[in-house]
Design a protein around this motif. Structure first.
Motif, short mmCIF file in Angstrom:
data_model
loop_
_atom_site.label_atom_id
_atom_site.label_comp_id
_atom_site.label_asym_id
_atom_site.label_seq_id
_atom_site.Cartn_x
_atom_site.Cartn_y
_atom_site.Cartn_z
N PRO A 161 0.80 -1.22 0.00
CA PRO A 161 0.00 0.00 0.00
C PRO A 161 0.84 1.27 0.00
O PRO A 161 0.30 2.37 -0.13
N GLU A 162 2.16 1.15 0.13
CA GLU A 162 3.02 2.32 0.30
C GLU A 162 3.49 2.88 -1.04
O GLU A 162 4.14 2.18 -1.83
N HIS A 163 3.16 4.16 -1.29
CA HIS A 163 3.65 4.82 -2.49
C HIS A 163 5.12 5.18 -2.30
O HIS A 163 5.51 5.74 -1.28
N LEU A 164 5.95 4.84 -3.30
CA LEU A 164 7.38 5.03 -3.16
C LEU A 164 7.96 6.06 -4.12
O LEU A 164 8.91 6.76 -3.77
N ALA A 165 7.43 6.17 -5.32
CA ALA A 165 8.03 7.08 -6.29
C ALA A 165 7.08 7.36 -7.44
O ALA A 165 6.20 6.54 -7.73
N THR A 166 7.26 8.50 -8.08
CA THR A 166 6.49 8.87 -9.26
C THR A 166 7.43 9.42 -10.32
O THR A 166 8.35 10.19 -10.00
N TYR A 167 7.20 9.03 -11.57
CA TYR A 167 8.04 9.49 -12.68
C TYR A 167 7.18 9.94 -13.85
O TYR A 167 6.14 9.34 -14.14
N ASN A 168 7.64 10.95 -14.56
CA ASN A 168 7.03 11.31 -15.83
C ASN A 168 7.27 10.19 -16.83
O ASN A 168 8.33 9.56 -16.82
N ALA A 169 6.29 9.94 -17.71
CA ALA A 169 6.42 8.86 -18.68
C ALA A 169 5.97 9.33 -20.06
O ALA A 169 4.99 10.08 -20.19
N ASP A 170 6.68 8.90 -21.10
CA ASP A 170 6.30 9.16 -22.48
C ASP A 170 5.45 8.00 -22.98
O ASP A 170 5.67 6.85 -22.60
N PHE A 171 4.51 8.32 -23.88
CA PHE A 171 3.62 7.31 -24.46
C PHE A 171 3.59 7.45 -25.98
O PHE A 171 4.31 8.26 -26.55
N GLY A 172 2.70 6.66 -26.61
CA GLY A 172 2.52 6.75 -28.04
C GLY A 172 1.64 7.92 -28.42
O GLY A 172 1.11 8.63 -27.57
N PRO A 173 1.43 8.12 -29.73
CA PRO A 173 0.65 9.27 -30.18
C PRO A 173 -0.81 9.24 -29.76
O PRO A 173 -1.43 10.29 -29.63
N ASN A 174 -1.38 8.05 -29.56
CA ASN A 174 -2.77 7.95 -29.12
C ASN A 174 -2.77 7.40 -27.70
O ASN A 174 -2.93 6.21 -27.46
N VAL A 175 -2.59 8.29 -26.73
CA VAL A 175 -2.46 7.88 -25.33
C VAL A 175 -3.80 7.64 -24.67
O VAL A 175 -3.88 7.08 -23.58
N PHE A 176 -4.89 8.03 -25.34
CA PHE A 176 -6.20 8.03 -24.69
C PHE A 176 -6.96 6.72 -24.83
O PHE A 176 -7.85 6.44 -24.04
N LEU A 177 -6.65 5.92 -25.84
CA LEU A 177 -7.43 4.71 -26.10
C LEU A 177 -6.64 3.45 -25.80
O LEU A 177 -5.41 3.44 -25.78
N ASP A 178 -7.38 2.37 -25.55
CA ASP A 178 -6.79 1.07 -25.27
C ASP A 178 -6.24 0.48 -26.57
O ASP A 178 -6.74 0.77 -27.67
N LYS A 179 -5.22 -0.35 -26.45
CA LYS A 179 -4.66 -0.99 -27.64
C LYS A 179 -5.60 -2.07 -28.14
O LYS A 179 -6.12 -2.88 -27.37
N GLU A 180 -5.81 -2.11 -29.46
CA GLU A 180 -6.69 -3.09 -30.08
C GLU A 180 -5.96 -4.02 -31.04
O GLU A 180 -6.31 -5.17 -31.17
N ARG A 181 -4.94 -3.49 -31.72
CA ARG A 181 -4.21 -4.28 -32.70
C ARG A 181 -2.85 -3.66 -32.96
O ARG A 181 -2.55 -2.58 -32.45
N ARG A 182 -2.05 -4.33 -33.77
CA ARG A 182 -0.70 -3.85 -34.08
C ARG A 182 -0.75 -2.54 -34.85
O ARG A 182 -1.54 -2.39 -35.80
N GLY A 183 0.08 -1.59 -34.48
CA GLY A 183 0.19 -0.34 -35.22
C GLY A 183 1.26 -0.43 -36.29
O GLY A 183 2.17 -1.26 -36.22
N THR A 184 1.15 0.40 -37.30
CA THR A 184 2.12 0.46 -38.38
C THR A 184 2.37 1.92 -38.74
O THR A 184 1.69 2.83 -38.25
N LEU A 185 3.31 2.15 -39.65
CA LEU A 185 3.55 3.51 -40.12
C LEU A 185 2.31 4.08 -40.79
O LEU A 185 2.07 5.29 -40.77
N GLN A 186 1.53 3.17 -41.40
CA GLN A 186 0.30 3.61 -42.05
C GLN A 186 -0.87 3.74 -41.08
O GLN A 186 -1.84 4.44 -41.35
N GLU A 187 -0.79 3.06 -39.94
CA GLU A 187 -1.85 3.10 -38.93
C GLU A 187 -1.24 3.46 -37.57
O GLU A 187 -1.28 2.69 -36.62
N GLN A 188 -0.69 4.65 -37.48
CA GLN A 188 -0.04 5.07 -36.26
C GLN A 188 -1.02 5.28 -35.10
O GLN A 188 -0.61 5.32 -33.94
#
Length: 270
Positions: free
Chosen positions: A130-157
């Motif tokens: 239950p003990e919080h120990l640390a927090t870090y900034n994190a980088d994500f992909g271009p669509n950070v708001f939605l859940d992953k559904e399938r493999r991304g490509t250069l054509q389907e970023q």
């Protein structure tokens, strides 16, 4: 967030997740402690909070012994086996399994560290029970708001997304092209169920993913569901969006997380 974390904590207590971590890193120090506290998941001091005595087998399988020595082995326990931590004597800890059997395990083979990744806030939090120990900034992909559904490509970023749900570290890669990497066990059973239903994967691929999950090993990474979702380095430390669905930390931050994570570490992504 409070409601979501409360639901997770209940899952945490049942699945037994969760050991110590470092202080905030150089990249995270650009924020004040009050800023970080505001971004932390809401915590509850009631009985819903993860029990600090709940641990899991980490790193790999280990042996349960009748006493605090390598004599009288009782059974081998696979990685991620949940145990109730009863106390330690030097290098040995007494534990009780969910089935009720008690015995001793090498202290180095137990952990209660878990990681919470908050996509909305672009933060990675580390907990020990239950003990919080640390927090870090994190980088994500271009669509950070939605859940992953399938493999991304250069054509389907748009599909370069970070999956949501409960995952585990299945490999620590010290030679990643992105400095270092904690490899997660995506796709999991829920992803496989959806993928089969939607015709994204075949019956054989579905069975392979389920079998990998049951055996607590790395799942197939080459299906159309995508794979190789990692917490890796070479991040900016500024919570930007440039990855292909992975979670990228500043190298200094990843070094801190690396010291406490192991094969089996639970990772909740929301």
């Amino acid at each position: 967030m409070m409601q979501r974390l409360s639901c997770f904590i209940q899952v945490l207590m049942l699945a037994v997740l969760c050991s110590s971590m470092a202080v905030l890193s150089v990249a995270a120090q650009t924020q004040t402690e009050s800023d970080l506290d505001a971004d932390m998941p809401a915590r509850n001091t009631s009985s819903e909070v993860a029990d600090a005595n709940l641990h899991y087998v980490s790193g790999g399988s280990t042996m349960l012994y009748r006493g605090p020595s390598e004599q009288a082995p009782l059974q081998r326990m696979p990685v991620r086996t949940p145990v109730h931590h009863l106390g330690c004597e030097g290098e040995w800890c007494e534990v009780r399994l969910e089935e009720g059997e008690s015995g001793y395990v090498a202290a180095d083979d137990l952990s209660n560290v878990w990681i919470h990744i908050d996509k909305d806030a672009r933060r990675l939090h580390v907990y020990a029970g239950p003990e919080h120990l640390a927090t870090y900034n994190a980088d994500f992909g271009p669509n950070v708001f939605l859940d992953k559904e399938r493999r991304g490509t250069l054509q389907e970023q748009d599909h370069w997304r970070t999956p949501e749900g409960m995952f585990h570290v299945v490999r620590l890669n010290a030679e990643s092209q992105y400095y270092k990497a904690l490899v997660l066990d995506y796709p999991g059973p829920d992803d496989a169920e959806r993928g089969l239903k939607e015709g994204i994967i075949s019956d054989e691929e579905y069975e392979a993913i389920i079998e990998a999950h049951d055996e607590r090993r790395m799942p197939p990474m080459s299906t159309d569901l995508g794979g190789w979702i990692e917490i890796h380095g070479d991040g900016t430390g500024a919570a930007t969006t440039w990855t292909r669905g992975c979670v990228a930390l500043h190298n200094t931050d990843l070094d801190a997380v690396w010291e406490y994570a192991s094969v089996g570490t639970p990772v909740l992504i929301q």
